[in-house]
Scaffold this active site. Structure first.
Site, mmCIF file in Angstrom:
data_model
loop_
_atom_site.group_PDB
_atom_site.id
_atom_site.type_symbol
_atom_site.label_atom_id
_atom_site.label_comp_id
_atom_site.label_asym_id
_atom_site.label_seq_id
_atom_site.Cartn_x
_atom_site.Cartn_y
_atom_site.Cartn_z
ATOM 1 N N PRO A 425 0.850 -1.193 0.000
ATOM 2 C CA PRO A 425 0.000 0.000 0.000
ATOM 3 C C PRO A 425 0.888 1.246 0.000
ATOM 4 O O PRO A 425 1.515 1.576 1.008
ATOM 5 C CB PRO A 425 -0.803 -0.107 1.302
ATOM 6 N N ASP A 601 5.878 2.178 2.136
ATOM 7 C CA ASP A 601 4.906 1.110 2.406
ATOM 8 C C ASP A 601 4.161 1.501 3.680
ATOM 9 O O ASP A 601 4.739 1.496 4.773
ATOM 10 C CB ASP A 601 5.683 -0.212 2.579
ATOM 11 N N HIS A 602 2.904 1.808 3.526
ATOM 12 C CA HIS A 602 2.160 2.330 4.676
ATOM 13 C C HIS A 602 1.868 1.252 5.721
ATOM 14 O O HIS A 602 1.381 1.549 6.807
ATOM 15 C CB HIS A 602 0.858 2.993 4.202
ATOM 16 N N ARG A 603 2.154 0.008 5.410
ATOM 17 C CA ARG A 603 2.015 -1.031 6.451
ATOM 18 C C ARG A 603 3.137 -0.897 7.462
ATOM 19 O O ARG A 603 2.972 -1.177 8.643
ATOM 20 C CB ARG A 603 2.086 -2.434 5.832
ATOM 21 N N VAL A 605 5.384 1.881 7.618
ATOM 22 C CA VAL A 605 5.740 3.243 8.009
ATOM 23 C C VAL A 605 4.463 4.058 8.149
ATOM 24 O O VAL A 605 3.622 4.061 7.240
ATOM 25 C CB VAL A 605 6.621 3.881 6.910
#
Ligand code: CAO
Length: 629
Positions: A425, A601-603, A605
């Site tokens: 994501p 990667d929003h998972r 960070v």
């Protein structure tokens, strides 16, 4: 020990029927009734059972062959006393009506449009024959289409087409002349007009507005599976429209409506078992002349021995329009549906390449092949994760094209990009960094660089700045652990550099960037880029990165979204620096501004971490003295 042959039985007059499966091999001991081959017309598939028991000593056909009645299929060594009398097991359908029209002595017949359920001015959407064509009885001559269904009009005899009176786009009704043909036998006149004559006398009241539809004679088969219910209450159906599809272990067959009208209720479900006389549903007839289904042979016309069941009309029966079942968005014949069920394929997901999008067996096979290929390649370029594939396009229709083989690197890149795009994501943030001071410092080092034989571009500065940011914000120096339970925190700083090479994109990794000086980094980047372009990088030199820089600065552009190179969790995109007017509080001053974009990667960070990382990064790029702090 006598050698005996097993031949193709009467298959309803069909000729040149495809052998699609050989069910026995030489040496097999077979019992009477065992299936030996499977044949398929475009309307039905049928198993041919052995009419003798014994040991198979020779197989005379192979898959793909075309056979007709009396062609030898296999030779068997009969066990003991040969039960040679050809069992009528696969004999002609008992239901085959006697010739309705007296055989004509003439060798030329005019074929007209048969009863098409009262429809008028029906579009001719395909003409499948031309003068000179040899056709077998049952071969499609033209295809008609109403707004409800498309239907093939088959030849009522075998012979040679003399002339064709219709063309695509014409509108025809019952009795319109289709063509004239010279019959090969001479006794095959089949007047299409009395199609109704084939319909049984209405058993239910002819004027009745409501008709109970029951399963017709299906050759004595009992408890036959309903594998498809093609109608629902409220549907308008035309006579001949498929209502349900039945399947024995030997064949599948459609049960068509025996009248046009509206379905009031449906009494069967997929999975039910039915026999002759079972109620399918109730319909109101649109005309009022309801034909009782009980005696309607139509397409479910069952052979005496259902083993060789075929959906073709019996020879010399009045022409009967045959349809391929169209239910919902699926337009396919029974054999295709059977194959789809065997393979567990949802036909709604398969694109048909047959005429007017009709689904063919090859469409089903290709669909399965594609899925298997995608699964084996690990990461499909199209499809996978339930994502619909991009449909294949024949680009040559639009102009000249050339097929260029993809390099291995390009294919791997495509797979990696797809995997990263689907798994990560992404969030991207942008900024313009003032590199005026950095550039002044760099150009001031040019002479020294030349003396050292080094090339000092902005990249080593950016490497240093990123390494410092990774140290300052370790939440960016992680990977997601595959167990889904952990984050892997790295205590080293290796940074990949995207390098454009003739064979595709390669990403060599500069190790321990945080521990190296600008000259060392400049030399290392240049050496790695050279090796990449020469195709000399080792796999080890492309592994172990914590973060990547993709610089398009030399090429241009004011910004782009770089894609995270998983299992890394962030990447910096660098675009072309430009002198821009910047407000310093009093006035606009020309400053050298470098556009950068950070994807993460929003998972792994969160936004606040990213904000800190980015602010730190831009501050050290803007003032490289901070790197030594
Ligand atoms: N703005 C303005 N000028 C820039 C610049 C920027 N952001 N970045 C580099 N330049 C200048 C350099 O200073 C150099 O000019 P000088 O010779 O006058 O100093 C010139 O552009 C050429 O630089 P370079 O490309 O040779 O060197 P580099 O260190 O900037 O980049 C490398 C090296 C290997 C990263 C680069 O050659 C490359 O392959 N880039 C492509 C990366 C890529 O394909 N990314 C996409 C991946 S994802 O789709």
């Amino acid at each position: 020990m006598a050698i005996q042959t097993i031949k193709v039985p009467d298959i309803g007059g069909a000729e040149g029927v495809d052998v699609i499966e050989i069910s026995v091999k030489v040496g097999d001991v077979i019992a009477e009734g065992d299936s030996i081959v499977v044949l398929e017309t475009d309307k039905a598939s049928m198993e041919i059972p052995a009419d003798k028991a014994g040991k198979v000593v020779a197989i005379k056909v192979k898959e793909g062959d075309k056979v007709s009645q009396d062609d030898v299929l296999v030779e068997v060594e009969a066990e003991g006393a040969a039960k040679a009398a050809p069992a009528p097991a696969a004999q002609a359908p008992a239901a085959a009506p006697a010739p309705a029209a007296a055989p004509a002595a003439t060798s030329e017949i005019t074929i007209t449009v048969p009863d098409i359920g009262g429809a008028e001015d029906v579009d001719v959407i395909e003409v499948t024959v031309k003068p000179g064509d040899e056709v077998a009885e049952g071969d499609s001559l033209i295809v008609l289409e109403t707004d409800k269904a498309s239907m093939e009009v088959p030849a009522t005899a075998s012979g040679k087409i003399v002339s064709v009176s219709v063309k695509v786009g014409d509108k025809v009704s019952q009795g319109s002349v289709i063509c004239v043909m010279a019959t090969s036998g001479g006794a095959a006149e089949a007047a299409p007009a009395p199609a109704q004559a084939a319909a049984p006398a209405p058993a239910a009241s002819a004027g009745s507005a409501e008709l109970t539809i029951t399963v017709p004679d299906i050759g004595g088969a009992e408890d036959v599976d309903v594998i498809e219910v093609s109608v629902k209450a409220g549907d308008e159906v035309a006579e001949g429209d498929s209502l349900i599809v039945l399947e024995t272990d030997k064949a599948s067959m459609e049960v068509p409506a025996t009248a046009s009208g509206k379905i009031v209720s449906v009494a069967v479900n997929v999975g039910d078992k039915v026999s002759q006389g079972s109620v399918i549903g109730v319909m109101t007839t649109s005309g009022g002349a309801a034909a009782a289904p009980a005696a309607a042979p139509a397409k479910a016309e069952a052979p005496a021995a259902p083993k060789a069941e075929t959906a073709r009309p019996a020879p010399s029966a009045p022409a009967k329009v045959e349809e391929v079942v169209q239910t919902g968005d699926v337009y396919a014949g029974p054999a295709v549906r059977k194959l789809a069920r065997q393979l567990g394929v949802d036909l709604g997901k398969v694109s048909g390449t047959g005429p007017r999008g009709r689904l063919l067996k090859d469409d089903v096979r290709n669909y399965v092949k594609n899925i298997v290929a995608s699964a084996q390649s690990g990461a499909p370029v199209g499809g996978g994760s339930g994502i619909p594939r991009v449909p294949a396009v024949d680009f040559s229709k639009f102009g000249e094209i050339e097929m260029v083989k993809m390099s291995k690197i390009k294919k791997l890149t495509a797979e990696n990009m797809t995997r990263n795009w689907l798994n990560v994501p992404h969030v991207t943030q942008w900024d313009d960094v003032d590199i005026t001071e950095m550039e002044a410092f760099r150009t001031g080092l040019k002479a020294e660089a030349e003396k050292r034989g080094s090339k000092l571009t902005p990249l080593p500065f950016l490497l240093k700045a990123c390494a410092a940011a990774l140290r300052a914000e370790p939440s960016f120096n992680v990977s997601m652990h595959h167990d889904g339970e952990h984050i892997v925190q790295k205590h080293y700083v290796h940074i990949g550099i995207a390098v454009d090479t003739p064979i595709g994109l390669l990403v060599p990794v500069v190790r321990n960037v945080d521990k190296k000086g600008l000259w060392e980094l400049a030399d290392e980047v240049n050496a790695l880029a050279k090796k990449a372009r020469e195709g000399k990088l080792t796999p080890a030199e492309m592994q172990g990165g914590c973060f990547t820089i993709s610089s398009l600065g030399a090429m241009g552009g004011s910004g782009f979204t770089p894609m995270v190179n998983a299992p890394e969790v962030a990447i910096l995109g660098v675009s072309r620096a430009q002198i821009k007017p910047v407000w310093n509080g009093k006035e606009f001053v020309p400053r050298n501004m470098l556009p950068i974009s950070l994807s993460y990667d929003h998972r792994a960070v969160n936004g606040a971490d990213a904000g800190r990382f980015f602010t730190f990064l831009t501050s050290v790029i803007a003032d490289v003295r901070r790197l030594v702090l």
